[in-house]
Design a protein around this motif. Sequence first.
Motif, PDB file in Angstrom:
ATOM      1  N   LEU A  89       0.849  -1.192   0.000  1.00 31.19           N
ATOM      2  CA  LEU A  89       0.000   0.000   0.000  1.00 31.19           C
ATOM      3  C   LEU A  89       0.881   1.236   0.000  1.00 31.19           C
ATOM      4  N   ILE A  90       0.513   2.219  -0.801  1.00 35.16           N
ATOM      5  CA  ILE A  90       1.220   3.497  -0.846  1.00 35.16           C
ATOM      6  C   ILE A  90       0.249   4.609  -0.490  1.00 35.16           C
ATOM      7  N   PHE A  91       0.650   5.436   0.470  1.00 35.57           N
ATOM      8  CA  PHE A  91      -0.067   6.687   0.731  1.00 35.57           C
ATOM      9  C   PHE A  91       0.867   7.827   0.380  1.00 35.57           C
ATOM     10  N   ALA A  92       0.456   8.669  -0.553  1.00 31.60           N
ATOM     11  CA  ALA A  92       1.305   9.759  -1.028  1.00 31.60           C
ATOM     12  C   ALA A  92       0.644  11.101  -0.746  1.00 31.60           C
TER      13      ALA A  92
ATOM     14  N   TYR B  95       3.721  12.990 -12.740  1.00 34.77           N
ATOM     15  CA  TYR B  95       3.682  11.816 -13.617  1.00 34.77           C
ATOM     16  C   TYR B  95       4.827  10.862 -13.273  1.00 34.77           C
ATOM     17  N   SER B  96       6.020  11.431 -13.015  1.00 38.43           N
ATOM     18  CA  SER B  96       7.212  10.612 -12.781  1.00 38.43           C
ATOM     19  C   SER B  96       7.129   9.828 -11.480  1.00 38.43           C
ATOM     20  N   TRP B  97       6.706  10.491 -10.388  1.00 40.02           N
ATOM     21  CA  TRP B  97       6.678   9.750  -9.123  1.00 40.02           C
ATOM     22  C   TRP B  97       5.530   8.744  -9.100  1.00 40.02           C
ATOM     23  N   ILE B  98       4.421   9.054  -9.742  1.00 40.60           N
ATOM     24  CA  ILE B  98       3.321   8.089  -9.809  1.00 40.60           C
ATOM     25  C   ILE B  98       3.736   6.871 -10.638  1.00 40.60           C
ATOM     26  N   GLU B  99       4.442   7.095 -11.715  1.00 38.17           N
ATOM     27  CA  GLU B  99       4.945   5.995 -12.542  1.00 38.17           C
ATOM     28  C   GLU B  99       5.915   5.122 -11.743  1.00 38.17           C
ATOM     29  N   ALA B 100       6.769   5.760 -10.941  1.00 38.88           N
ATOM     30  CA  ALA B 100       7.712   5.005 -10.109  1.00 38.88           C
ATOM     31  C   ALA B 100       6.974   4.195  -9.044  1.00 38.88           C
ATOM     32  N   CYS B 101       5.872   4.730  -8.517  1.00 34.66           N
ATOM     33  CA  CYS B 101       5.057   3.987  -7.565  1.00 34.66           C
ATOM     34  C   CYS B 101       4.442   2.750  -8.207  1.00 34.66           C
ATOM     35  N   ASN B 102       4.027   2.877  -9.441  1.00 34.23           N
ATOM     36  CA  ASN B 102       3.431   1.746 -10.154  1.00 34.23           C
ATOM     37  C   ASN B 102       4.401   0.570 -10.207  1.00 34.23           C
ATOM     38  N   ARG B 103       5.676   0.858 -10.428  1.00 31.39           N
ATOM     39  CA  ARG B 103       6.669  -0.205 -10.562  1.00 31.39           C
ATOM     40  C   ARG B 103       6.858  -0.977  -9.262  1.00 31.39           C
TER      41      ARG B 103
ATOM     42  N   LEU C  58      -2.928   2.571  -4.239  1.00 33.81           N
ATOM     43  CA  LEU C  58      -2.270   3.863  -4.040  1.00 33.81           C
ATOM     44  C   LEU C  58      -3.284   4.913  -3.641  1.00 33.81           C
ATOM     45  N   TRP C  59      -2.963   5.644  -2.578  1.00 30.84           N
ATOM     46  CA  TRP C  59      -3.753   6.804  -2.173  1.00 30.84           C
ATOM     47  C   TRP C  59      -2.942   8.067  -2.441  1.00 30.84           C
ATOM     48  N   ILE C  60      -3.604   9.109  -2.949  1.00 35.16           N
ATOM     49  CA  ILE C  60      -2.973  10.410  -3.160  1.00 35.16           C
ATOM     50  C   ILE C  60      -3.862  11.480  -2.549  1.00 35.16           C
ATOM     51  N   SER C  61      -3.277  12.353  -1.732  1.00 38.61           N
ATOM     52  CA  SER C  61      -4.035  13.462  -1.152  1.00 38.61           C
ATOM     53  C   SER C  61      -3.657  14.757  -1.853  1.00 38.61           C
TER      54      SER C  61
ATOM     55  N   ASN D 130      -3.514  -5.001   5.199  1.00 36.75           N
ATOM     56  CA  ASN D 130      -3.653  -6.024   6.232  1.00 36.75           C
ATOM     57  C   ASN D 130      -2.416  -6.035   7.125  1.00 36.75           C
ATOM     58  N   GLU D 131      -2.549  -6.617   8.294  1.00 37.39           N
ATOM     59  CA  GLU D 131      -1.417  -6.722   9.201  1.00 37.39           C
ATOM     60  C   GLU D 131      -0.232  -7.385   8.513  1.00 37.39           C
ATOM     61  N   GLY D 132       0.965  -6.854   8.745  1.00 37.05           N
ATOM     62  CA  GLY D 132       2.167  -7.392   8.134  1.00 37.05           C
ATOM     63  C   GLY D 132       2.512  -6.782   6.800  1.00 37.05           C
ATOM     64  N   ASP D 133       1.592  -6.029   6.191  1.00 40.13           N
ATOM     65  CA  ASP D 133       1.857  -5.391   4.898  1.00 40.13           C
ATOM     66  C   ASP D 133       2.906  -4.300   5.032  1.00 40.13           C
ATOM     67  N   ILE D 134       3.593  -4.020   3.931  1.00 42.01           N
ATOM     68  CA  ILE D 134       4.515  -2.893   3.877  1.00 42.01           C
ATOM     69  C   ILE D 134       3.753  -1.675   3.382  1.00 42.01           C
ATOM     70  N   ILE D 135       3.796  -0.614   4.154  1.00 47.03           N
ATOM     71  CA  ILE D 135       3.175   0.653   3.787  1.00 47.03           C
ATOM     72  C   ILE D 135       4.292   1.618   3.392  1.00 47.03           C
ATOM     73  N   LEU D 136       4.153   2.230   2.239  1.00 42.33           N
ATOM     74  CA  LEU D 136       5.158   3.171   1.735  1.00 42.33           C
ATOM     75  C   LEU D 136       4.574   4.569   1.644  1.00 42.33           C
ATOM     76  N   ASP D 137       5.324   5.548   2.136  1.00 38.42           N
ATOM     77  CA  ASP D 137       4.961   6.957   1.967  1.00 38.42           C
ATOM     78  C   ASP D 137       6.131   7.651   1.281  1.00 38.42           C
ATOM     79  N   PRO D 138       5.981   8.035   0.004  1.00 41.12           N
ATOM     80  CA  PRO D 138       7.093   8.636  -0.732  1.00 41.12           C
ATOM     81  C   PRO D 138       7.365  10.096  -0.391  1.00 41.12           C
ATOM     82  N   PHE D 139       6.499  10.715   0.399  1.00 42.18           N
ATOM     83  CA  PHE D 139       6.695  12.102   0.866  1.00 42.18           C
ATOM     84  C   PHE D 139       6.386  12.112   2.358  1.00 42.18           C
TER      85      PHE D 139
END
Length: 283
Positions: free
Chosen positions: A31-34, A74-82, A90-93, A212-221
């Motif tokens: 999961l990514i929250f950006a 566009y660039s950071w969203i594309e990098a998140c896709n990979r 992906l969540w974006i605020s 879910n529990e144990g998942d890796i959560i990424l925040d790029p900012f």
Amino acid sequence: MEAYFRENGIRLYLGDVVNTLNQLPEESIGLIFADPPYNLSNDGFTCHAGKRVSVNKGKWDKSQGIDSDLEFHYSWIEACNRVLKPNGSLWISGTYHSIYICGYALQKQGWHIINDICWYKPNAAPNLSCRMFTASHETLLWAKKTKKAKHTFNYEAMKFGDFPNDVVKKPDKQMRSIWVIGTPKKGEKKYGKHPTQKPESLLDRVIVASSNEGDIILDPFCGSATTGVSALRHQRKFIGIDSEQEYLDNLAIPRLSDILNKNGSSSEFLQVNKNNDHYDILP
């Protein structure tokens, strides 16, 4: 890739967001929250604590023009896709200054938008110019890589969970796409306040709903690491990236350390092997 800060269940990286994302393994994040720059630092003014203050947050938040802003998002969203797993999301605020560019980038890249959420802030700052409506909400986009992807949605936790301060959420009823959540509480600013800090209750809802529990959560900012605080609280693991050392040193690391000390976390880091290379991540 060397982490700026590493502890059980946590990796923080200091540097450019796209360069850092490109060094993480493909399809490794659940999961990514950006919370990207809103590009609203335009030398205007707003109201904070009853006083007129500048809207400028820093050089990182200044618009470079519509074309350059689009290229960046566009660039950071594309990098998140990979780095996102096939069934991750992906969540974006953002506000109107940035969220439409991000939505356009998502659509151009073929993402499937699951929901757009209106985060209504009942205690938002008043408008001092008296020349427009008072800004009282932000928009969150929730997307997955393809329409057929089987994203996580913990429906029962959202329907039957306890959300006492949200006047829109009725007990034992489906959660709607309008969330009533106030700005960060005093205790969340123990080490100071990031200029775009999100309330923990907002991230609690996002993380419980879509991971879910144990998942890796990424925040790029990651800024003050509210995402990480919530991730650890709910037994997830956290990777944060930020380009500003002062935020990591003065806000993110102290806040995350507090949670680790409180939880007595003993999560183990594992290795994954891709193309005969080892990556230090949180699988």
